[in-house]
Design an enzyme around this catalytic site. Structure first.
Site, PDB file in Angstrom:
ATOM      1  CB  SER A 224      -1.931 -11.013  -0.422  1.00 33.86           C
ATOM      2  OG  SER A 224      -2.366 -10.104   0.554  1.00 33.86           O
TER       3      SER A 224
ATOM      4  CB  THR B 274      -0.917   0.007   1.249  1.00 29.54           C
ATOM      5  OG1 THR B 274      -1.795  -1.105   1.157  1.00 29.54           O
ATOM      6  CG2 THR B 274      -1.734   1.273   1.352  1.00 29.54           C
TER       7      THR B 274
ATOM      8  CB  THR C  67       0.632  -3.991   6.477  1.00 28.50           C
ATOM      9  OG1 THR C  67      -0.619  -3.987   5.782  1.00 28.50           O
ATOM     10  CG2 THR C  67       1.203  -2.598   6.537  1.00 28.50           C
TER      11      THR C  67
HETATM   12  N1  ASP Z   1      -2.505  -5.789   0.616  1.00 30.90           N
HETATM   13  C1  ASP Z   1      -1.463  -4.859   0.982  1.00 30.90           C
HETATM   14  C2  ASP Z   1      -0.159  -5.631   1.048  1.00 30.90           C
HETATM   15  O1  ASP Z   1       0.094  -6.302   2.008  1.00 30.90           O
HETATM   16  C3  ASP Z   1      -1.792  -4.213   2.275  1.00 30.90           C
HETATM   17  C4  ASP Z   1      -0.758  -3.212   2.768  1.00 30.90           C
HETATM   18  O2  ASP Z   1       0.240  -2.943   2.178  1.00 30.90           O
HETATM   19  O3  ASP Z   1      -0.992  -2.658   3.831  1.00 30.90           O
HETATM   20  O4  ASP Z   1       0.617  -5.564   0.122  1.00 30.90           O
END
Ligand code: ASP
Length: 365
Positions: A83, A37, A113
């Site tokens: 993911s 993100t 995250t």
């Molecule tokens: N789906 C994102 C990832 O983990 C979520 C984030 O970056 O917070 O790449």
């Protein structure tokens, strides 16, 4: 393969001279952007979040110019939502750090995250004798959004990666810097999908707290050993996580234990390492262990430790040879198991290593 990647790693680095008087820069930081993100921006046509060119990060953080550091960057191609993280990507990431280890004082890894706790955990095991900071960070809101938490996380991570005392890095280990808190990477999990405060280190104190000053807690930070970095690149993914729940059937247990080529299971038990005492449950685990599968007992709780033998509901696990995981997180347990299996450990040797702290990932009670 490694050589090709090393060359690639070097050639893809581009330099952003934050201070134009290069002679005054004695601190070199490599920012490694993997995706997530933090670097995403809304596509005006579709409205969906997608990664944008890394260069643009600096447009959003002009304040970076105030650092008297040389900040270079390495951008993965393609960038990924975390993911989609896989062991092959972890190996590439370790190789980028290895190829650039001598040249930089510290590394900041920008990462989604969702699986950051897994990546930080596995990197801690892969990078043996790490004597420089590898600080992971990311954000809950993209950098391009006005209220983003990414700008602060990124700036804090750079400052921590650069921090030295008497020429020695203050945090020479793999850490996660998020929402003003610095945590040991292999002690974390993502516990909140909404709040800026997204990561928890339930069983280990903060390495630092960011306020007006960055207050380090040296008593909790690993000390450098000044040995040569050794990067381990074999990870064995023949592992599974089996989370217990009331009502779990023998069919489920047998299906998981029967997975082809399975070498180890992270058994997520209740509380202090407790599990059902049904005769079929113990019998199935016992025969899996007899067949060479290692069962590593990790608690479902976010804080506290596995203490097999404390309750009647864990005595049998202990007696059939289930390996107690103390206060290790599930993320760290899966990473450590893949790493140790990749190193060729099995049986009693594997159990012994799983129960010993290798990178500060568990505390033996
Ligand atoms: N789906 C994102 C990832 O983990 C979520 C984030 O970056 O917070 O790449």
């Amino acid at each position: 393969m490694a050589n090709r990647l090393d060359r690639q790693a070097k050639s893809e680095i581009f330099s952003i001279s934050i201070n134009h008087n290069l002679n005054t820069m004695d601190t070199n930081i490599l920012v490694i952007y993997t995706g997530g993100t933090i670097g995403m921006i809304k596509d005006p046509k579709t409205g969906a979040l997608a990664p944008f060119n890394f260069d643009a990060l600096y447009k959003h953080i002009p304040i970076l110019e105030n650092f008297n550091y040389q900040i270079d960057s390495y951008c993965f191609d393609p960038l990924i939502d975390s993911s989609n993280m896989k062991p092959a990507f972890w190996i590439r990431l370790a190789e980028v750090i290895e190829a650039n280890y001598e040249k930089y004082d510290g590394f900041v890894v920008l990462h989604g995250t969702d699986t950051m706790a897994y990546t930080a955990s596995v990197l801690s095991f892969m990078l043996e004798n790490l004597n420089k900071p590898v600080v992971f960070t990311g954000s809950q809101l993209p950098m391009g959004v006005l209220r983003t938490d990414g700008r602060e996380n990124f700036i804090n991570a750079i400052e921590i990666a650069a921090a030295r005392e008497d020429q020695t890095p203050i945090v020479p280990e793999v850490s996660i810097c998020f929402e003003n808190r610095l945590m040991r990477g292999n002690r974390t999990n993502k516990f909140n999908a909404e709040n800026f405060n997204a990561f928890l280190s339930g069983n280990y104190p903060l390495l630092a707290q960011v306020g007006v000053h960055i207050r380090y807690n040296p008593q909790y930070i690993l000390r450098p050993n000044f040995k040569m970095l050794k990067v381990h690149k074999q990870l064995d993914p023949n592992v599974a996580i089996l989370k217990l729940f009331p009502g779990i059937t023998e069919n489920v247990i047998q299906s998981i234990l029967g997975i082809r080529d399975l070498k180890a299971i992270i058994l997520e038990t209740y509380g202090a390492g407790n599990a059902p005492t049904d005769e079929w449950f113990i019998r199935d685990l016992k025969s899996a262990i007899a067949g060479g599968i290692t069962i590593f007992n990790v608690t479902q709780c976010k804080g506290g430790s596995v203490e097999m033998g404390k309750y009647e509901t864990s005595i049998q696990l202990e007696s059939i040879g289930v390996v107690g995981g103390f206060d290790i997180t599930t993320e760290s347990a899966i990473a450590k198991t893949m790493f140790l299996l990749g190193e060729g450990y099995s049986g009693a040797e594997l159990a012994g290593k799983l129960q010993s702290p290798l990178r500060g990932e568990l505390t033996i009670e």
